[in-house]
Design a protein around this motif. Sequence first.
Motif, mmCIF file in Angstrom:
data_model
loop_
_atom_site.group_PDB
_atom_site.id
_atom_site.type_symbol
_atom_site.label_atom_id
_atom_site.label_comp_id
_atom_site.label_asym_id
_atom_site.label_seq_id
_atom_site.Cartn_x
_atom_site.Cartn_y
_atom_site.Cartn_z
ATOM 1 N N TYR A 1 -1.864 3.772 25.096
ATOM 2 C CA TYR A 1 -0.714 4.307 24.366
ATOM 3 C C TYR A 1 0.537 4.146 25.209
ATOM 4 C CZ TYR A 1 -3.032 6.455 20.371
ATOM 5 O OH TYR A 1 -3.694 6.662 19.197
ATOM 6 N N LYS A 2 1.638 3.870 24.556
ATOM 7 C CA LYS A 2 2.903 3.663 25.260
ATOM 8 C C LYS A 2 3.574 4.981 25.654
ATOM 9 C CE LYS A 2 3.338 -0.910 24.610
ATOM 10 N NZ LYS A 2 2.281 -1.527 25.327
ATOM 11 N N ASN A 3 3.374 6.035 24.839
ATOM 12 C CA ASN A 3 3.995 7.312 25.181
ATOM 13 C C ASN A 3 3.104 8.487 24.796
ATOM 14 O OD1 ASN A 3 4.591 8.171 22.440
ATOM 15 N ND2 ASN A 3 6.183 6.613 22.431
ATOM 16 N N VAL A 4 3.346 9.604 25.450
ATOM 17 C CA VAL A 4 2.533 10.806 25.274
ATOM 18 C C VAL A 4 2.773 11.437 23.905
ATOM 19 C CG1 VAL A 4 2.048 13.092 26.248
ATOM 20 C CG2 VAL A 4 2.529 11.196 27.756
ATOM 21 N N THR A 5 3.951 11.240 23.339
ATOM 22 C CA THR A 5 4.278 11.840 22.045
ATOM 23 C C THR A 5 3.300 11.395 20.969
ATOM 24 O OG1 THR A 5 6.594 11.876 22.692
ATOM 25 C CG2 THR A 5 6.115 12.170 20.360
ATOM 26 N N SER A 6 2.894 10.144 20.991
ATOM 27 C CA SER A 6 1.929 9.644 20.002
ATOM 28 C C SER A 6 0.593 10.358 20.137
ATOM 29 C CB SER A 6 1.720 8.142 20.178
ATOM 30 O OG SER A 6 2.909 7.445 19.958
ATOM 31 N N LEU A 7 0.165 10.572 21.363
ATOM 32 C CA LEU A 7 -1.093 11.283 21.597
ATOM 33 C C LEU A 7 -0.984 12.721 21.079
ATOM 34 C CD1 LEU A 7 -3.938 11.153 22.947
ATOM 35 C CD2 LEU A 7 -2.842 12.110 24.975
ATOM 36 N N PHE A 8 0.134 13.378 21.351
ATOM 37 C CA PHE A 8 0.336 14.742 20.872
ATOM 38 C C PHE A 8 0.283 14.800 19.349
ATOM 39 C CE2 PHE A 8 1.240 15.684 25.108
ATOM 40 C CZ PHE A 8 1.440 17.051 25.279
ATOM 41 N N ARG A 9 0.947 13.841 18.696
ATOM 42 C CA ARG A 9 0.942 13.811 17.224
ATOM 43 C C ARG A 9 -0.475 13.677 16.674
ATOM 44 N NH1 ARG A 9 4.970 9.573 16.785
ATOM 45 N NH2 ARG A 9 6.810 10.608 17.529
ATOM 46 N N LEU A 10 -1.268 12.794 17.264
ATOM 47 C CA LEU A 10 -2.648 12.611 16.796
ATOM 48 C C LEU A 10 -3.482 13.864 17.004
ATOM 49 C CD1 LEU A 10 -3.431 8.983 17.975
ATOM 50 C CD2 LEU A 10 -3.216 9.801 15.632
ATOM 51 N N PHE A 11 -3.353 14.498 18.154
ATOM 52 C CA PHE A 11 -4.095 15.729 18.405
ATOM 53 C C PHE A 11 -3.694 16.817 17.413
ATOM 54 C CE2 PHE A 11 -5.979 13.957 22.071
ATOM 55 C CZ PHE A 11 -6.993 14.814 22.472
ATOM 56 N N LYS A 12 -2.382 16.955 17.162
ATOM 57 C CA LYS A 12 -1.920 17.965 16.206
ATOM 58 C C LYS A 12 -2.438 17.661 14.798
ATOM 59 C CE LYS A 12 0.918 20.965 17.004
ATOM 60 N NZ LYS A 12 0.641 22.381 17.210
ATOM 61 N N LYS A 13 -2.438 16.395 14.429
ATOM 62 C CA LYS A 13 -2.862 16.016 13.089
ATOM 63 C C LYS A 13 -4.356 16.229 12.872
ATOM 64 C CE LYS A 13 -2.868 12.149 9.853
ATOM 65 N NZ LYS A 13 -2.382 10.798 9.587
ATOM 66 N N TYR A 14 -5.173 15.780 13.824
ATOM 67 C CA TYR A 14 -6.625 15.800 13.620
ATOM 68 C C TYR A 14 -7.342 16.999 14.245
ATOM 69 C CZ TYR A 14 -6.006 11.134 11.805
ATOM 70 O OH TYR A 14 -5.598 10.068 11.054
ATOM 71 N N LEU A 15 -6.746 17.604 15.257
ATOM 72 C CA LEU A 15 -7.427 18.711 15.937
ATOM 73 C C LEU A 15 -6.630 20.016 15.895
ATOM 74 C CD1 LEU A 15 -8.644 16.646 19.005
ATOM 75 C CD2 LEU A 15 -10.013 17.384 17.058
ATOM 76 N N ASN A 16 -5.476 19.979 15.248
ATOM 77 C CA ASN A 16 -4.623 21.159 15.098
ATOM 78 C C ASN A 16 -4.251 21.825 16.417
ATOM 79 O OD1 ASN A 16 -4.479 21.035 12.267
ATOM 80 N ND2 ASN A 16 -6.493 21.968 12.117
ATOM 81 N N LEU B 1 -7.860 14.661 33.824
ATOM 82 C CA LEU B 1 -6.705 13.760 33.728
ATOM 83 C C LEU B 1 -5.574 14.391 32.934
ATOM 84 C CD1 LEU B 1 -8.509 10.407 32.868
ATOM 85 C CD2 LEU B 1 -7.561 11.084 35.070
ATOM 86 N N SER B 2 -4.343 14.067 33.306
ATOM 87 C CA SER B 2 -3.183 14.523 32.551
ATOM 88 C C SER B 2 -3.082 13.730 31.252
ATOM 89 C CB SER B 2 -1.916 14.327 33.378
ATOM 90 O OG SER B 2 -1.639 12.942 33.505
ATOM 91 N N SER B 3 -2.280 14.244 30.344
ATOM 92 C CA SER B 3 -2.072 13.535 29.076
ATOM 93 C C SER B 3 -1.472 12.154 29.311
ATOM 94 C CB SER B 3 -1.151 14.350 28.162
ATOM 95 O OG SER B 3 -1.778 15.539 27.785
ATOM 96 N N SER B 4 -0.558 12.043 30.266
ATOM 97 C CA SER B 4 0.049 10.731 30.529
ATOM 98 C C SER B 4 -0.971 9.761 31.134
ATOM 99 C CB SER B 4 1.280 10.857 31.416
ATOM 100 O OG SER B 4 0.966 11.476 32.635
ATOM 101 N N ASP B 5 -1.877 10.259 31.987
ATOM 102 C CA ASP B 5 -2.939 9.399 32.528
ATOM 103 C C ASP B 5 -3.869 8.926 31.422
ATOM 104 O OD1 ASP B 5 -2.029 9.576 35.146
ATOM 105 O OD2 ASP B 5 -3.373 11.248 35.652
ATOM 106 N N ILE B 6 -4.192 9.813 30.506
ATOM 107 C CA ILE B 6 -5.069 9.445 29.382
ATOM 108 C C ILE B 6 -4.386 8.401 28.510
ATOM 109 C CG2 ILE B 6 -6.101 10.319 27.239
ATOM 110 C CD1 ILE B 6 -6.748 12.908 28.843
ATOM 111 N N CYS B 7 -3.106 8.579 28.247
ATOM 112 C CA CYS B 7 -2.359 7.579 27.464
ATOM 113 C C CYS B 7 -2.424 6.220 28.129
ATOM 114 C CB CYS B 7 -0.911 8.005 27.300
ATOM 115 S SG CYS B 7 -0.689 9.294 26.080
ATOM 116 N N GLU B 8 -2.230 6.188 29.423
ATOM 117 C CA GLU B 8 -2.281 4.930 30.173
ATOM 118 C C GLU B 8 -3.658 4.280 30.051
ATOM 119 O OE1 GLU B 8 -2.231 3.719 34.835
ATOM 120 O OE2 GLU B 8 -0.806 5.251 34.203
ATOM 121 N N LEU B 9 -4.705 5.064 30.173
ATOM 122 C CA LEU B 9 -6.061 4.520 30.102
ATOM 123 C C LEU B 9 -6.414 3.962 28.728
ATOM 124 C CD1 LEU B 9 -8.129 7.105 32.157
ATOM 125 C CD2 LEU B 9 -7.929 4.666 32.619
ATOM 126 N N ILE B 10 -5.931 4.622 27.680
ATOM 127 C CA ILE B 10 -6.299 4.175 26.334
ATOM 128 C C ILE B 10 -5.277 3.230 25.722
ATOM 129 C CG2 ILE B 10 -7.711 6.222 25.904
ATOM 130 C CD1 ILE B 10 -5.472 7.289 24.119
#
Length: 67
Positions: free
Chosen positions: A22-37, A11-20
């Motif tokens: 999230y309103k936008n992909v930027t939030s998902l990117f921030r979380l990945f950068k914060k917790y998974l570097n 799945l693309s990042s936008s598809d994953i955001c939709e499934l979980i």
Amino acid sequence: MAENLIIKTDLSSSDICELIGYKNVTSLFRLFKKYLNSTPFQYRCKVHPKFTNIGDMGLPTKEDLYR
């Protein structure tokens, strides 16, 4: 949940955001950068070699999840 979807699906990042929910992909990117570097794409590239022996069917697609 997003990490699991990155690892176990194509799945693309936008598809994953939709499934979980999230309103936008930027939030998902921030979380990945914060917790998974890494970004979701960088993370997928790191972990997918571990899942090369998953059978002939490959990784589940978006359509597989909605069946």
